[in-house]
Motif scaffolding. Sequence first.
Motif, mmCIF file in Angstrom:
data_model
loop_
_atom_site.group_PDB
_atom_site.id
_atom_site.type_symbol
_atom_site.label_atom_id
_atom_site.label_comp_id
_atom_site.label_asym_id
_atom_site.label_seq_id
_atom_site.Cartn_x
_atom_site.Cartn_y
_atom_site.Cartn_z
ATOM 1 N N PHE A 101 61.621 1.370 18.267
ATOM 2 C CA PHE A 101 61.897 1.557 19.787
ATOM 3 C C PHE A 101 61.095 0.688 20.678
ATOM 4 N N LEU A 102 61.866 0.057 21.577
ATOM 5 C CA LEU A 102 61.174 -0.469 22.911
ATOM 6 C C LEU A 102 61.107 0.307 23.890
ATOM 7 N N LEU A 103 60.140 0.312 24.478
ATOM 8 C CA LEU A 103 60.122 1.304 25.682
ATOM 9 C C LEU A 103 59.166 0.934 26.766
ATOM 10 N N GLY A 104 59.227 1.185 28.075
ATOM 11 C CA GLY A 104 58.130 0.975 29.126
ATOM 12 C C GLY A 104 57.783 2.344 29.685
ATOM 13 N N PHE A 105 56.548 2.629 29.688
ATOM 14 C CA PHE A 105 55.618 3.759 30.131
ATOM 15 C C PHE A 105 54.645 3.458 31.127
ATOM 16 N N PRO A 106 54.792 3.182 32.436
ATOM 17 C CA PRO A 106 53.925 2.816 33.429
ATOM 18 C C PRO A 106 52.918 3.675 33.593
ATOM 19 N N SER A 107 51.556 3.311 34.364
ATOM 20 C CA SER A 107 50.493 4.071 34.561
ATOM 21 C C SER A 107 50.066 3.703 36.105
ATOM 22 N N THR A 108 50.857 4.649 37.122
ATOM 23 C CA THR A 108 50.800 4.047 38.427
ATOM 24 C C THR A 108 49.819 5.095 39.086
ATOM 25 N N SER A 109 49.658 6.507 38.720
ATOM 26 C CA SER A 109 49.084 7.372 39.337
ATOM 27 C C SER A 109 48.379 8.619 38.367
ATOM 28 N N TYR A 110 47.189 8.969 38.669
ATOM 29 C CA TYR A 110 46.652 10.045 37.911
ATOM 30 C C TYR A 110 47.383 11.407 37.927
ATOM 31 N N ASP A 111 48.101 11.724 38.908
ATOM 32 C CA ASP A 111 48.905 12.877 39.156
ATOM 33 C C ASP A 111 50.152 12.979 38.397
ATOM 34 N N LYS A 112 50.817 11.666 37.949
ATOM 35 C CA LYS A 112 51.925 11.902 37.268
ATOM 36 C C LYS A 112 51.929 12.422 35.963
ATOM 37 N N MET B 4 55.386 9.127 23.415
ATOM 38 C CA MET B 4 54.620 8.711 24.097
ATOM 39 C C MET B 4 54.402 9.856 25.256
ATOM 40 N N LYS B 5 53.246 10.026 25.880
ATOM 41 C CA LYS B 5 53.507 11.071 26.841
ATOM 42 C C LYS B 5 52.025 10.989 27.591
ATOM 43 N N ARG B 6 52.160 11.647 28.976
ATOM 44 C CA ARG B 6 50.975 11.580 29.671
ATOM 45 C C ARG B 6 51.190 13.253 29.922
ATOM 46 N N ILE B 7 50.421 14.234 29.448
ATOM 47 C CA ILE B 7 50.643 15.548 29.680
ATOM 48 C C ILE B 7 49.559 16.198 30.524
ATOM 49 N N GLY B 8 48.290 15.699 30.629
ATOM 50 C CA GLY B 8 47.195 16.336 31.125
ATOM 51 C C GLY B 8 46.195 15.621 31.844
ATOM 52 N N ASN B 9 44.925 15.971 31.946
ATOM 53 C CA ASN B 9 44.029 15.493 33.027
ATOM 54 C C ASN B 9 43.433 14.188 31.933
ATOM 55 N N GLU B 10 44.063 13.268 31.612
ATOM 56 C CA GLU B 10 43.744 12.208 30.892
ATOM 57 C C GLU B 10 43.502 10.629 31.334
ATOM 58 N N GLY B 11 43.497 10.533 32.753
ATOM 59 C CA GLY B 11 43.433 9.444 33.400
ATOM 60 C C GLY B 11 44.795 8.781 33.217
ATOM 61 N N LEU B 12 44.936 7.241 33.185
ATOM 62 C CA LEU B 12 46.032 6.452 33.176
ATOM 63 C C LEU B 12 46.429 6.336 31.847
ATOM 64 N N GLY B 13 45.572 6.662 30.772
ATOM 65 C CA GLY B 13 46.010 6.447 29.383
ATOM 66 C C GLY B 13 47.193 7.383 29.087
ATOM 67 N N ASN B 14 47.955 6.513 28.172
ATOM 68 C CA ASN B 14 49.118 7.367 27.520
ATOM 69 C C ASN B 14 48.822 7.768 26.052
ATOM 70 N N THR B 15 49.373 8.714 25.681
ATOM 71 C CA THR B 15 49.128 9.325 24.406
ATOM 72 C C THR B 15 50.299 9.386 23.476
ATOM 73 N N VAL B 16 50.043 8.606 22.105
ATOM 74 C CA VAL B 16 51.045 8.558 21.376
ATOM 75 C C VAL B 16 51.056 9.541 20.189
ATOM 76 N N GLU B 17 52.160 10.357 19.893
ATOM 77 C CA GLU B 17 52.381 11.379 18.927
ATOM 78 C C GLU B 17 53.313 10.988 17.733
ATOM 79 N N ILE B 18 52.809 11.038 16.381
ATOM 80 C CA ILE B 18 53.799 10.922 15.373
ATOM 81 C C ILE B 18 53.735 12.167 14.525
ATOM 82 N N ARG B 19 54.871 12.500 14.468
ATOM 83 C CA ARG B 19 55.183 13.705 13.423
ATOM 84 C C ARG B 19 56.214 13.619 12.291
#
Length: 490
Positions: free
Chosen positions: A271-282, A303-318
């Motif tokens: 899977f190819l994707l784009g996930f920007p990091s433009t704001s701490y609030d998004k 790939m997700k940003r779901i909490g107060n984790e700065g501009l980093g994106n979280t990867v989940e594998i299940r």
Amino acid sequence: MSIRNILDEIIEDSFPIYFNGVDLSQFFYIKSDNGRAIYGREVELFSVPSRPGALIKGVKYPPRTITMEVLFACDSAEELRKKLEDLNDILSLEEPAPLIFHDEYDRTYYAISERVTEGYEWNGFHVTTITFICPDPHKYGHENKENFVNGLATVRNNGYREAAPVFEIEVLEDITYMDIICSDAYMRIGEPVTVEQTPIQREEVVMNYKADNTTGWTTGTDVDGGVPAGNFQTNGFSLNVQSYGTGSTWHGPTIKTSVPQAPLQDFIAEFLLGFPSTSYDKRSRVEYYLLNDLSDAIAKVAMKRIGNEGLGNTVEIRLGGGLDTEFLYVGKGEGAGTAWADFRGIMRIGRIGNEWFFYVAKFHPETGAHVNRMYRTYTDAELRFTGNLSQIQLHAGQTGTVPTEAVNIDDVLIKRVNTVTDNQVPYIAYAGDIIQIDMRDSSIKINGEYRSDLKDFGASFFMLPKGKTDLVLEPSTKLSGKVTFRERFL
């Protein structure tokens, strides 16, 4: 000595110095520099009992140190402070960068600033000494390039040291191997086919979705912790969110489709994707569900940003779904948690037998090379996750009314993994692929992805000696390409 006398002494001899493409002479006058003359070596010796003197164990070339004594001459103290700020920013690199001097315009050092020794400062004038370290003590000439013609290329290294070549090869027809041969060494990836063997496509593409339409896709029925809502739209090469719909929890467009030639037991899904990091609030998420013929999940990558984790994106594998699941990884990669910030790259999951594997990498914005890579494996010893792959589901989510990033879903590639028998040899690259063999860092890449696993046991990452070298590229009718290198000097 007065400031005027200092200026009279050095301005006449000033000359441009370029660091990382910036002319440093706009900031200061250079009074003197050291470290570019006769280069000293370190000779390692060892003593032998009852023998006078010592024997030579080896010769080392330590890092090169270049120092420059410089003068800042500004109209005011305020202007000086601004110039120093600008220069600090230019020098604050984490990796060595090109350093070029006017009197050696055809040579390049690779340096990083190490320290500064402060001298006197008065009004808008300031004297200081800047020290650069070159971890690689060599200086380099301009890049040389030779194309392979009918599998042959002749290069001439006019430098004073061996040179490290870089080979960039385009695949014209599917290949099981590639050889690059010189007089006393060779590089091989893959394996040639003998008269008793046949080539085989080990990874057979069954689905290559380019996100250019949604024909054949239907609305998905289930997503983790939320509901399907809204819809996707395409710009011709990528899916983006036209509407997330509404909901108090996670909600957003969700579509699924059948995988051709399903069900698949051994497979690879990319899977190819784009996930920007433009704001701490998004907050956003992009999820890929691998489903069986009953629409039950056999695996999920996200790939997700779901909490107060700065501009980093979280990867989940299940693996699995419902009550029986196994999380292979949940995290933000190495470093300070920003490895996958501003992500444009690839996530891959697959299974062969009872072995699951996962790979994530970000594409370098300039070279396309895979960076910030992570690889995980899992052996399903209890055979809990053996369901066949029959469908793919795509989901982009918003939580409540929280602002979202402009995520996008690009290619979806599904491959069936075929069994290779003893009298078969798998293809390693296909028409249109780009293979790069870089002798500078001993790396092998195919389409930007590191593939050192393909290297033949006896092959080596060789250097080009001084003088003439003849190179052979095989199979010559199925490959074209070039070799580049830079001559080295001390």
